[in-house]
Design an enzyme around this catalytic site. Structure first.
Site, PDB file in Angstrom:
ATOM      1  N   TYR B  98       0.799  -1.210   0.000  1.00  0.00           N
ATOM      2  CA  TYR B  98       0.000   0.000   0.000  1.00  0.00           C
ATOM      3  C   TYR B  98       0.837   1.268   0.000  1.00  0.00           C
ATOM      4  O   TYR B  98       0.330   2.357   0.187  1.00  0.00           O
ATOM      5  CB  TYR B  98      -0.983  -0.010   1.174  1.00  0.00           C
ATOM      6  CG  TYR B  98      -0.373   0.279   2.523  1.00  0.00           C
ATOM      7  CD1 TYR B  98      -0.423   1.560   3.063  1.00  0.00           C
ATOM      8  CD2 TYR B  98       0.227  -0.724   3.279  1.00  0.00           C
ATOM      9  CE1 TYR B  98       0.113   1.835   4.296  1.00  0.00           C
ATOM     10  CE2 TYR B  98       0.767  -0.453   4.509  1.00  0.00           C
ATOM     11  CZ  TYR B  98       0.704   0.831   5.013  1.00  0.00           C
ATOM     12  OH  TYR B  98       1.234   1.101   6.244  1.00  0.00           O
ATOM     13  N   ALA B  99       2.140   1.126  -0.203  1.00  0.00           N
ATOM     14  CA  ALA B  99       2.976   2.321  -0.152  1.00  0.00           C
ATOM     15  C   ALA B  99       4.228   2.134  -0.980  1.00  0.00           C
ATOM     16  O   ALA B  99       4.639   1.020  -1.271  1.00  0.00           O
ATOM     17  CB  ALA B  99       3.357   2.624   1.291  1.00  0.00           C
ATOM     18  N   ASP B 208       3.524  -9.292  13.195  1.00  0.00           N
ATOM     19  CA  ASP B 208       4.103  -9.609  11.897  1.00  0.00           C
ATOM     20  C   ASP B 208       5.625  -9.594  11.997  1.00  0.00           C
ATOM     21  O   ASP B 208       6.299  -9.030  11.149  1.00  0.00           O
ATOM     22  CB  ASP B 208       3.611  -8.597  10.856  1.00  0.00           C
ATOM     23  CG  ASP B 208       3.833  -9.080   9.427  1.00  0.00           C
ATOM     24  OD1 ASP B 208       4.014 -10.303   9.257  1.00  0.00           O
ATOM     25  OD2 ASP B 208       3.851  -8.249   8.512  1.00  0.00           O
TER      26      ASP B 208
END
Lengths: 249, 421
Positions: B98-99, B208
């Site tokens: 997303y980036a 994560d």
């Protein structure tokens, strides 16, 4: 979609002092209506208690510094719901929010057509989400009183007479009071522990349930930094809220 | 295994701060001659800053370079935080789900930064992972957590400005294959657990953990990064870009379908990384699916029963008949490196890699483990924002192998050179 005009056009009073008071009173009424809108549409969208609380908290924090005459409160509310879904990971679709909100604001009307007006509205929600994030400077995850209330209720249940507990709907009442408290910016002004204790206190008092007395008051056991006057002022604000409800129908 | 690691690094290469190690070859060559009069490796990324006539102190990861803010601010007056013009893009570092991440330089104070430009989707607005990451990181200030300097809002886009950190643990392990120096492992582990203890104390889970998400500065400072990429309620098996997320660092309780996880989730991941640093290869490199991943774990810990793990049979994916029967093994027989090191190394690994989540050691307790006794005692009483390398005597040792300079030992860490500026 045209959103209902908010209660801005307050009849101006001759006395300037009274005027500002009545204007803030009108603001409070608007906020009350918009929060009721968030809660009712939240139920229709299947949102859980905490995301709804987040949406209300986002809304209240936004209008802590923003002027009601500059920003459309219902649009802010819709974006707050959308953002709350993201923060609490109960994702909502903008389409669903738009449809449900449209139905709420225009009862009995047909669903919106997927035309340019619809897309503009969706863009507004997305833009307004960015605006909320910016104004709140990304402080969008909050501590909630719900988990404290649950913990207090469980502890209290062990302390109280089993029959008294079974006879009176303490849990339900406290929970309902807590949910209702989100109609006003109580959640912004008070720590979550205090809020949870105050609704529990009020629920116990409403049913006249006595907690066995110890060396200190029962609520001091749960939370050390709360005083009697804290509880009283929260309860006072809560009761004003029910007063307001009568005026806002 | 080397190939596997590299392939994995690329495959899971989701998000930036992952740049090539351009500097290191030249660096070690330069270093061979004299010690401090020649250009030094870590000057490499400071060169551009020097051109800009700004004196840097200490590390890149130190936001204010150890100087007072007012002094730094003289550099370019009129520029403010929060505006796009205050930062200059230098190069693209990587692309994520997303980036896109760029290396950049702050025109306010000349510091290198990582600019994470969030892609906004017109129909969905700000990605929720970005919201989570920013709202979490805003409240976290710790030497072992990547620092979020600034957020730039424009009408259409959103950019997060992070401190710039040179590499990550995955690249570090690729560069030094065959297991890391046991002393360095201890320093990395201490910092990892210190970061975890800090976030766990604030009821935040990373969810994560993997070597790619642990950034390593040239000094050896380890920083947790990529917050909020994982979802909290359900840990993703696939991201929206249908990239596979590795199962290697996921604990058995979560693999068995438990959603009632807590801080022990991150401890398992940290334990896997511990083994991987020592061994030079992932602890449980499952390939295909959850069941294979579980089988890899049972091959070491044995298939759990109600006796060894009360409540295990109630987990949704627990089907003992699907698993091959396995007896618990000694860790030192599975991972040979543990046998060559003092017993307390194995003991810490055992306590972190327990199948039942409630049996796993907490980050706080792990920091007190005898394994860390050989580190200088002041480490235990550092303030949150102070790097462990501020304690005298704490520095990295040279790794035995370096693929950029094969057949030659690299000069010991770069730490003593910091006095040059």
């Amino acid at each position: 979609m045209e959103v209902e005009p908010c209660e801005n056009a307050v009849p101006t009073n001759t006395n300037p002092c009274e005027a500002s008071e009545s204007s803030s009173n009108a603001d409070n009424k608007t906020h009350f209506r918009v929060c009721r809108f968030i809660m009712e549409t939240g139920v229709k969208l299947g949102m859980h208690s905490v995301p709804v609380a987040t949406a209300c908290a986002l809304y209240h924090r936004f209008f802590q510094s923003a002027n009601l005459r500059v920003y459309e409160p219902y649009l802010v509310a819709m974006s707050a719901m959308y953002l709350a879904g993201k923060v609490e990971e109960q994702h909502l679709r903008t389409r669903d929010i738009i449809n449900v909100c449209h139905r709420y604001l225009h009862r009995g009307s047909e669903p919106l057509e997927l035309d340019s007006q619809f897309w503009e509205l969706r863009d507004s929600i997305v833009q307004c989400e960015l605006l909320i994030l910016r104004r709140l400077n990304f402080h969008v995850s909050f501590q909630y009183p719900h988990k404290y209330l649950l913990h207090y209720l469980l502890s209290l249940k062990a302390l109280l007479n089993r029959h008294a507990w079974a006879r009176t709907p303490i849990c339900e009442t406290a929970w309902a009071l807590l949910k209702d408290s989100y109609h006003s910016p109580l959640c912004v002004r008070h720590p979550p522990q205090h809020l949870a204790l105050a609704v529990l206190y009020l629920a116990l008092h409403s049913y006249g349930v006595e907690v066995p007395a110890g060396a200190v008051e029962w609520w001091q056991v749960f939370c050390e930094d709360i005083t009697n006057s804290d509880i009283e002022s929260i309860i006072c604000e809560l009761l004003q809220l029910y007063d307001m409800e009568a005026k806002c129908t | 295994m080397q190939n596997l690691r590299q392939a994995a690094t690329e495959a899971f290469h989701r998000l930036g701060l992952k740049q090539r190690h351009l500097g290191y070859e030249e660096l070690s060559d330069l270093e061979d001659t004299t010690y401090s009069s020649e250009p030094q490796p870590h000057w490499f990324h400071t060169l551009q800053v020097r051109r800009l006539r700004v004196q840097r102190s200490r590390s890149n990861s130190d936001p204010l370079g150890g100087k007072s803010f007012e002094q730094e601010f003289q550099w370019k007056t009129g520029l403010q935080f929060g505006t796009a013009t205050s930062y200059l893009n230098l190069e693209k570092l990587g692309e994520g789900a997303y980036a896109t991440v760029y290396k950049g330089i702050s025109r306010i104070n000349g510091h290198l930064v990582a600019l994470k430009v969030i892609r906004m989707k017109t129909e969905e607005g700000v990605p929720f992972t970005a919201i989570r990451e920013a709202s979490l990181l805003k409240g976290l200030k710790h030497a072992n957590i990547v620092l979020l300097h600034d957020i730039i809002h424009t009408r259409e886009s959103l950019t997060f400005v992070f401190e710039y950190v040179q590499t990550d643990l995955a690249q570090y392990m690729t560069q030094h294959p065959g297991g890391l120096h046991s002393h360095n492992v201890r320093i990395f582990m201490f910092q990892l657990l210190r970061g975890l203890s800090y976030i766990h104390g604030r009821r935040i889970l990373h969810r994560d953990l993997k070597p790619q998400n642990l950034l390593i500065s040239y000094l050896g400072e380890l920083k947790l990064a990529d917050f909020g990429l994982a979802r909290s309620k359900s840990i993703p098996s696939q991201t929206y870009s249908s990239e596979v997320v590795t199962l290697w660092y996921r604990p058995p309780d979560v693999l068995l379908g438990s959603t009632d996880y807590s801080t022990a989730l991150d401890i398992w991941g940290a334990g896997c990384i511990f083994i991987e640093m020592l061994q030079g290869a992932p602890a449980f490199p499952g390939v295909t699916d959850v069941f294979e991943q579980l089988q890899k774990i049972w091959a070491v810990l044995g298939v759990p029963t109600e006796e060894t793990w009360p409540g295990v049979s109630e987990l949704p994916n627990f089907k003992p008949e699907w698993f091959l029967p396995c007896e618990p093994q000694l860790f030192r027989n599975v991972w040979k490196r543990l046998g060559q090191l003092p017993y307390k190394t194995e003991d810490l690994a055992v306590q972190m890699l327990r199948a039942a989540p409630r049996d796993r050691i907490s980050a706080q307790d792990a920091l007190q483990h005898a394994y860390f006794n050989t580190l200088p005692p002041p480490l235990m009483h550092l303030r949150d924002t102070v790097s462990v390398f501020k304690v005298p005597g704490v520095r990295l040792e040279a790794e035995a192998r370096d693929i950029f300079s094969p057949g030659r030992r690299v000069r010991p860490s770069l730490t003593p050179l910091t006095k040059c500026w």
